[in-house]
Design an enzyme around this catalytic site. Structure first.
Site, PDB file in Angstrom:
ATOM      1  N   LYS A  16      66.576 -14.168-115.884  1.00 57.12           N
ATOM      2  CA  LYS A  16      66.812 -14.241-117.318  1.00 57.12           C
ATOM      3  C   LYS A  16      68.303 -14.093-117.542  1.00 57.12           C
ATOM      4  O   LYS A  16      68.932 -13.232-116.926  1.00 57.12           O
ATOM      5  CB  LYS A  16      66.047 -13.102-117.986  1.00 57.12           C
ATOM      6  N   ASP A 105      59.426  -2.048-127.309  1.00 57.78           N
ATOM      7  CA  ASP A 105      59.169  -3.436-127.727  1.00 57.78           C
ATOM      8  C   ASP A 105      57.845  -3.957-127.167  1.00 57.78           C
ATOM      9  O   ASP A 105      57.781  -5.047-126.617  1.00 57.78           O
ATOM     10  CB  ASP A 105      60.332  -4.334-127.302  1.00 57.78           C
TER      11      ASP A 105
END
Lengths: 335, 186
Positions: A16, A105
Site C-alpha cells: 500500500k 477504524d
C-alpha cells in the site's frame, strides 16, 4: 493496494502506498518492534520503505476480498457466519489491545478474508492507518474526530482520548451491519445504531451491550466480548449457508498474474524483470505508476536521498545492490 | 479460480441446472442477461459488477452458472433498475449520454430501500407497469399520432386525452407520477 513480489523471501505480498503525511502514524506503528502483532486474526503491515513524500507498506497478501465484498454479494449474513466473523474480529482486537494499540477504524472494508470457499470463514483485521499507541505523548492537539462516520463511538465525537472500549463500540456497529446488511447511519450526531429486529435474544443483547452509550457499560475487554459473542451466536454447528440454503462462499478475489509474472515471481528477461537493473538510481513516484500503468514500476533508492528500507521480516524486495530498492509493482491494483 | 471444487463430471450438470433455475427466476440465464446489459450500456464486466454491488468473482460465478441465485436482495433491485435503463436506451427514451449518471444512481441505491423494493418485487413495480403501457401504446401508434388522438379526445374525454398524451408521448417520470396518483388517490 498492489500485489508486490518480495524478492528476498520469494513470494507475493500486498503493498500500500501512502503519502508521507498520512503515513506518520502507520510508520510509527510498524517501526515500533514491540508492536509487531502476530495473530491469526490480525493483518498488520510488517515492512516499509520510504522515499521523499511517499511510503510503501507491505503485508501478507489476502486473497478473499473484504467483508464489504461479502456483504455486497450476500446482503444480510446468517447468524452463524456473522457470529464467526465477529468472534474472530474480537479475538484479533484482543491481540491489538494487548499490544497497547487502539485500532479506531473497524468497518467491513478493513476486515479482510482468506478465500475459504464454502468452509468456515477466516477474517483478519487490517488497515492500521489511524491506529494509536496508548501512552504515547500525543503530539498534536486533535482538532477533529478521526474515523469513519457511523462507526465511531459517541464519546469519540465528544473528543475523548483513545480507549480500547471505543473499538468495542465499533465491533457492535460491525455486528449490526453483518446481520442487517445495512451500513450505519452516516450522520454521527443522529447515529443510534441498534440491532436489527428478529434476532435471537442473546445475540441482540450482546450487540446492545457493545453499543452502550457509556463505555463503562460495554464489555470490559475484547476477550470478554469475544467470549460473549461465541456463546450467544453459537457457531459450533456452523453450516455457513443462508436461510434459502445458498452457501455463503468466500471466493478467491485475486485475478490472474499479468504477463511477465508467474507464481514464482517475475519471468527472467520478461517484462517483469526489467525493473531489476535500473542502472542508475532513478526515482519514479509510485503514484505515477497508477493502477492502469504498465506492468511494473521501478522504485529506486540512492543513499544520498532521504530514503530507507526496513529490512526486517517480510520486507520489500532488495536487489543485490545495496543502493537500490525495487518494488515490482504489478500494474494492477486489486483493491 | 480455485473456488469451486466441483467434481468435473457433475459440474457440467450443475451449471446446466443452475442456468435453468436462472431462466425460471430471472427470465433468462444471467450470463446472457449480463452480456446484453454490458453491450447495450457499453460497460465492462467489472463496471457492471460495481454498479450491481457484486464482487467480480461472484459475477463470474453467476454468469457461468456455478451459482444460480443472486443472494443479496438489494442486488436484484439494482439489476432490475439496470435492466430498465437498458430497455430505455434500446427504445430511445433515454439519451445514452445520461447513462453514466443513471448508473451512478443505481449503484448508490441504499440498503435502506431493500425492504420496500423486495416487497415490490413480487408485484411489478409502478415503473415497470408504466413502461409496459408506454411500450404497448407506441407499438400501436407513433408519438405524433397519439398526440393527435389526444387532441381529438380533449373536449369530450379530458382524462383519456391526458392518458394518451402522458403515456404515448410524455416523459416517463410524468407518466409515473400520473400512475401513482391514480393508484393512490388522495
Amino acid at each position: 493496494m498492489w500485489r508486490t513480489w518480495d524478492r528476498k523471501r520469494g513470494r507475493y505480498l500486498a503493498a500500500k502506498v501512502l503519502q508521507q503525511r498520512d503515513a506518520a502514524a502507520l510508520l510509527r506503528f510498524v517501526r515500533e518492534q514491540s508492536l509487531r502483532i502476530e495473530h491469526p486474526h490480525v493483518l498488520a503491515p510488517n515492512g516499509w520503505a520510504a522515499e521523499d513524500d511517499q511510503v510503501l507498506f507491505t503485508m501478507e497478501l489476502m486473497r478473499g476480498g473484504s467483508v464489504a465484498d461479502l456483504l455486497g454479494d450476500y446482503g444480510p449474513l446468517p447468524v452463524d457466519v456473522a457470529g464467526e466473523l465477529l468472534a474472530q474480529l474480537a479475538q484479533g482486537l484482543a491481540a491489538v489491545h494487548a499490544a497497547g494499540v487502539v485500532h479506531r477504524d473497524l468497518k467491513p472494508a478493513n476486515l479482510l478474508l482468506e478465500p475459504s470457499g464454502r468452509g468456515r470463514p477466516h477474517l483478519r483485521l487490517s488497515d492500521f492507518g489511524i491506529a494509536v499507541v496508548l501512552g504515547e505523548p500525543r503530539l498534536t492537539q486533535q482538532q477533529y474526530v478521526i474515523g469513519t462516520p457511523g462507526y465511531f463511538a459517541p464519546e469519540q465525537l465528544r473528543g475523548a482520548a483513545p480507549d480500547p472500549r471505543q473499538d468495542l463500540y465499533g465491533l457492535g456497529v460491525v455486528g449490526c451491519q453483518l446481520l442487517s446488511g445495512q451500513p450505519p447511519p452516516a450522520d454521527p450526531w443522529q447515529s443510534s445504531v441498534a440491532p436489527p429486529p428478529g434476532l435471537p435474544g442473546p445475540v441482540a443483547a450482546v450487540l446492545r451491550r457493545l453499543l452502550a452509550e457509556n463505555p463503562a457499560e460495554r464489555y470490559r475487554s475484547a476477550e470478554q466480548a469475544a467470549a460473549a459473542v461465541t456463546k450467544a451466536f453459537d457457531t459450533s454447528g456452523g453450516e455457513w449457508t443462508q436461510d434459502t440454503g445458498e452457501p455463503v462462499e468466500v471466493f478467491d478475489h485475486l485475478g490472474h498474474l499479468p504477463d511477465g509474472f508467474t507464481e514464482t515471481g517475475p519471468v527472467p528477461d520478461g517484462l517483469g524483470e526489467q525493473v531489476t537493473f535500473a542502472s542508475a538510481p532513478r526515482s519514479m513516484p509510485l503514484s505515477a505508476a497508477g493502477p492502469d500503468a504498465g506492468l511494473a514500476a521501478t522504485w529506486s533508492y540512492s543513499p544520498a536521498s532521504r530514503v530507507a528500507a526496513h529490512a526486517e521480516g517480510a520486507v520489500i524486495i532488495m536487489s543485490n545492490s545495496a543502493t537500490m530498492v525495487h518494488a515490482d509493482l504489478i500494474g494492477r491494483s486489486f483493491r | 479460480m480455485t473456488n469451486t471444487p466441483d467434481v468435473a463430471d457433475t459440474a457440467g450438470l450443475d451449471t446446466e441446472r443452475n442456468r435453468a433455475l436462472q431462466r425460471e427466476w430471472y427470465g433468462e440465464p444471467l450470463g446472457e442477461r449480463f452480456r446484453r446489459l454490458i453491450e447495450v450500456l457499453g460497460l465492462s464486466q467489472s463496471r457492471l459488477a460495481a454498479v450491481l454491488g457484486l464482487s467480480a468473482p461472484m459475477v463470474s460465478q453467476l454468469m457461468s452458472g456455478h451459482r444460480a441465485k443472486i443472494a443479496n436482495p438489494l442486488v436484484v433491485t439494482r439489476l432490475q433498475a439496470v435492466q430498465e435503463l437498458a430497455e430505455q436506451v434500446v427504445n430511445r427514451t433515454v439519451d445514452p449520454i445520461e447513462v453514466p449518471a443513471r448508473l451512478e444512481q443505481i449503484r448508490a441505491l441504499a440498503a435502506t430501500t431493500t425492504t420496500r423494493s423486495t416487497a415490490a418485487a413480487a408485484a411489478p413495480s409502478p415503473h415497470r407497469v408504466v413502461r409496459e403501457i408506454q411500450a404497448l401504446l407506441r407499438a400501436l401508434a407513433s408519438a405524433d399520432e397519439l398526440i393527435a388522438a389526444s387532441g381529438m379526445l380533449a373536449g369530450a374525454h379530458p382524462e383519456l386525452a391526458e392518458f394518451l398524451r402522458l403515456y404515448g408521448a410524455g416523459r416517463t417520470d410524468d407518466a409515473l407520477a400520473h400512475y401513482e396518483a391514480v393508484q393512490n388517490p388522495g
